[in-house]
Design a protein around this motif. Structure first.
Motif, PDB file in Angstrom:
ATOM      1  N   SER A  79       0.806  -1.224   0.000  1.00  0.00           N
ATOM      2  CA  SER A  79       0.000   0.000   0.000  1.00  0.00           C
ATOM      3  C   SER A  79       0.834   1.266   0.000  1.00  0.00           C
ATOM      4  O   SER A  79       0.289   2.370  -0.006  1.00  0.00           O
ATOM      5  CB  SER A  79      -0.936   0.014   1.216  1.00  0.00           C
ATOM      6  OG  SER A  79      -0.189   0.055   2.419  1.00  0.00           O
ATOM      7  N   LEU A 488      -2.825   2.353  -7.642  1.00  0.00           N
ATOM      8  CA  LEU A 488      -3.245   1.482  -6.552  1.00  0.00           C
ATOM      9  C   LEU A 488      -4.767   1.522  -6.422  1.00  0.00           C
ATOM     10  O   LEU A 488      -5.408   2.536  -6.744  1.00  0.00           O
ATOM     11  CB  LEU A 488      -2.619   1.913  -5.219  1.00  0.00           C
ATOM     12  CG  LEU A 488      -1.098   1.820  -5.115  1.00  0.00           C
ATOM     13  CD1 LEU A 488      -0.425   3.097  -5.587  1.00  0.00           C
ATOM     14  CD2 LEU A 488      -0.682   1.507  -3.682  1.00  0.00           C
ATOM     15  N   GLY A 491      -5.641  -0.156  -1.546  1.00  0.00           N
ATOM     16  CA  GLY A 491      -4.382  -0.382  -0.853  1.00  0.00           C
ATOM     17  C   GLY A 491      -3.444  -1.368  -1.511  1.00  0.00           C
ATOM     18  O   GLY A 491      -2.476  -1.812  -0.886  1.00  0.00           O
ATOM     19  N   GLN A 492      -3.693  -1.715  -2.772  1.00  0.00           N
ATOM     20  CA  GLN A 492      -2.828  -2.656  -3.489  1.00  0.00           C
ATOM     21  C   GLN A 492      -2.434  -2.057  -4.831  1.00  0.00           C
ATOM     22  O   GLN A 492      -3.257  -1.447  -5.526  1.00  0.00           O
ATOM     23  CB  GLN A 492      -3.571  -3.974  -3.737  1.00  0.00           C
ATOM     24  CG  GLN A 492      -4.000  -4.702  -2.476  1.00  0.00           C
ATOM     25  CD  GLN A 492      -2.882  -5.544  -1.892  1.00  0.00           C
ATOM     26  OE1 GLN A 492      -2.016  -6.040  -2.619  1.00  0.00           O
ATOM     27  NE2 GLN A 492      -2.888  -5.713  -0.584  1.00  0.00           N
TER      28      GLN A 492
END
Length: 611
Positions: A79, A488, A491-492
């Motif tokens: 993240s 992103l 959070g990825q």
């Protein structure tokens, strides 16, 4: 979904798999990076291996004497986007007073006075030390092999050498010896070597292997890489470059000057990491460099566009293209007025209220004005606005433009001098990196004997006018155009992308983001779709001119759309069907583990690979 791809045509499929994906601007770099993944390396090992191959196979677009910026996330901290800072500063003696005293009005676009401290190699080695797993010798083996044993040279490398052959023969004999060793320009497909650069890389490896820990045992891997970094900064390389460039040589100004870089400048620089600048857009976080690069201008553009409905965000329509072009002009005007290696009011520039204020300036007609916004407590810098420029020394002699100037990129006519480079990698563990290496291309300055490369020209992005946030200042980084992107969601990291192209880099990436995030395009569809950009901005590269109201478009945008833009007042230049945009991208779905990759088909050079 607001709009969909027109038909299902793509030049290539979007690659899909679960093991690992690589995309870059040259197939040999892509293949080398993918080979590292296949042998158990991670995305960072792979990216570094591919990057050094780019030095060898795209020497007209980048080199070890140049710079790079990257943005990445790790599997352990997905993240948190991190910027890899590989932009060197101005040397200690690179003062505006010195350049003005040399009779210059602009920092030259070619020649050693344009050289920032080389930073790319140190940055790549730092990334390898901290986040890679492979030894330096293994990572560099691909580049050393192509440099020592040879590789088929690109047609565009040959044409670039041809364009500067007269300069090399008359003024830069070391470059003639390096790139035309038999007196002739190589032809595309000829096997070319760079034995001197292979030797340099092997000396860096040897410096690491010679490093010892306490008790005379071999040093651990990080210490060996640090030893190679010290050799780059403090050893034979800096000495050779400084001694050679102290001799006056021809610059793009048409006059001869000595370089001002010193061994102390080399020794003082160290690459590093910085937090990314970010913006939320339609459920995605877009991560860029700080405002010492142009990256936040893309964020500003997205902030302006976020207030429009989806109909205004389709690049394939007249309304969408017009709205996008106008938003880009506003954001890039702020880039010129406020960005630099200085105190930049970025929070304000990226704020919702400011974006809404700027949005109101977009009307039905194209603006031909330079319109930076007002920021409390800051006076905007207003750069010289030239529609054409020729240095007095060249004008007096009736000479034409200097053959080796500026960052190689696409001209308003669609003519391509070249580009920068780019590489993206994602691995099976979720490490993801996007990086844009550039500078130090073979036409930057005279080749340094014994090293096989020259220094870069990034200082041309600074001004000699006083009071600009990007005024030439010793120890300050020039405001680079190098601008990779990480995306992103929840959070990825879900996408890494970038493009060569100087001032066009973020403009072309914007189209990709709009088409994938808003339009639902697959990566290859977004890359293949017709591209355009504005030239109604002061150029970042010598001779730093602009075209008020200018817009360069691919003909595939369509006669109706193009006619509509012209009716709105855009000064349109048609660039051909397949001429704009150099993007590559890798994508990851955190939920399924599916990985994707795509690369630019234009020019038949960029490639993606993966499984």
């Amino acid at each position: 979904m607001a709009y969909t791809p027109a038909g299902s045509f793509t030049t290539r499929p979007t690659l899909q798999g679960t093991f690992g994906m690589t995309a870059s601007t040259h197939w040999l770099a892509t293949a080398s990076a993918q080979a590292v993944l296949e042998q158990g390396g991670n995305a960072f090992d792979a990216a570094v291996a591919g990057a050094f191959v780019l030095h060898v196979v795209e020497p007209h677009l980048n080199g070890p004497g140049g710079d790079m910026t990257g943005v990445f996330t790790t599997a352990g901290n997905p993240s948190e986007p991190v910027v890899l800072m590989g932009q060197g500063p101005a040397p200690a003696a690179a003062t505006r007073e010195h350049y003005l005293a040399e009779g210059l009005e602009l920092v030259p676009g070619a020649g050693a006075l344009a050289a920032a401290v080389p930073a790319a190699v140190d940055a790549w080695l730092l990334l390898l030390r901290d986040h890679g797993t492979w030894d330096l010798a293994d990572v560099l083996s691909f580049a050393i092999g192509y440099a020592r044993n040879g590789h088929p040279v690109l047609d565009r490398v040959a044409s670039t050498i041809a364009s500067v052959a007269g300069l090399f023969r008359e003024h830069w004999p070391t470059s003639a010896a390096r790139w035309m060793p038999d007196g002739n320009v190589p032809a595309g497909g000829d096997i070319v070597k760079n034995v001197a650069y292979a030797d340099v890389l092997e000396r860096l490896i040897a410096a690491g292997q010679d490093a010892e820990a306490d008790g005379g045992t071999p040093a651990p891997r990080p210490a060996r890489i640090d030893a190679a970094r010290r050799e780059w900064r403090d050893g034979f390389l800096a000495k050779a470059a400084v001694e050679f460039l102290a001799e006056p040589h021809r610059h793009s100004s048409g006059t001869d000057h000595a370089g001002v870089i010193t061994e102390a400048d080399f020794a003082a620089f160290s690459a590093g990491y910085e937090p990314a600048a970010t913006l939320e857009f339609r459920g995605h976080t877009i991560a860029k460099t700080g405002p010492w690069g142009q990256g936040p201008a893309l964020l500003q553009t997205l902030a302006i566009l976020d207030g429009f409905d989806d109909e205004h965000l389709d690049p394939s329509t007249e309304l969408g293209a017009h709205t996008i072009l106008e938003a880009q002009k506003l954001a890039i005007a702020d880039r010129e007025a406020y960005y630099g290696d200085a105190a930049v009011p970025l929070d304000y520039l990226l704020g919702r209220e400011y974006a809404a204020e700027r949005r109101q300036l977009i009307g039905e007609k194209a603006s031909h004005a330079f319109r930076p916004g007002g920021v409390p407590g800051h006076t905007p810098f207003l750069p010289p606005l030239r529609t054409e420029y020729l240095p007095p020394s060249l004008a007096a002699r009736g000479d034409g433009a200097f053959a080796g100037v500026g960052e190689p990129t696409v001209q308003p006519t669609g003519e391509t001098r070249g580009d920068t480079c780019h590489i993206d990698v994602v691995d099976q563990w979720g490490n993801m990196v996007s990086a844009t290496p550039s500078g130090g291309w073979l036409q930057s300055s005279p080749a340094i004997p014994g090293l096989g490369f020259c220094l870069g020209t990034r200082l041309q992005m600074t001004w000699l006018e006083d009071g600009a946030p990007s005024t030439l200042t010793p120890g300050k980084r020039p405001r680079t155009t190098l601008t990779p992107t990480l995306v992103l969601r929840d959070g990825q990291a879900v996408a890494a992308l970038g493009s060569p192209g100087g001032d066009q880099q973020d403009q072309w990436q914007l189209l990709y983001l709009l088409r994938t995030i808003v339009g639902g395009f697959e990566p290859q569809q977004a890359i293949d779709a017709p591209a355009f950009h504005t030239t109604s901005i002061p150029g970042s590269f010598w001779p730093r001119t602009w075209t008020p109201g200018g817009a360069v478009v691919e003909d595939r945008l369509g006669d109706g759309v193009i006619a509509g833009l012209e009716a709105r007042g855009h000064v349109v230049s048609r660039a051909g069907d397949w001429s704009l945009g150099r993007l590559s991208a890798v994508v990851r779905c955190p939920k399924t583990g599916v990985l994707k990759a795509a690369a630019n088909p234009r020019g038949g050079q960029g490639y993606a690979a993966g499984r």
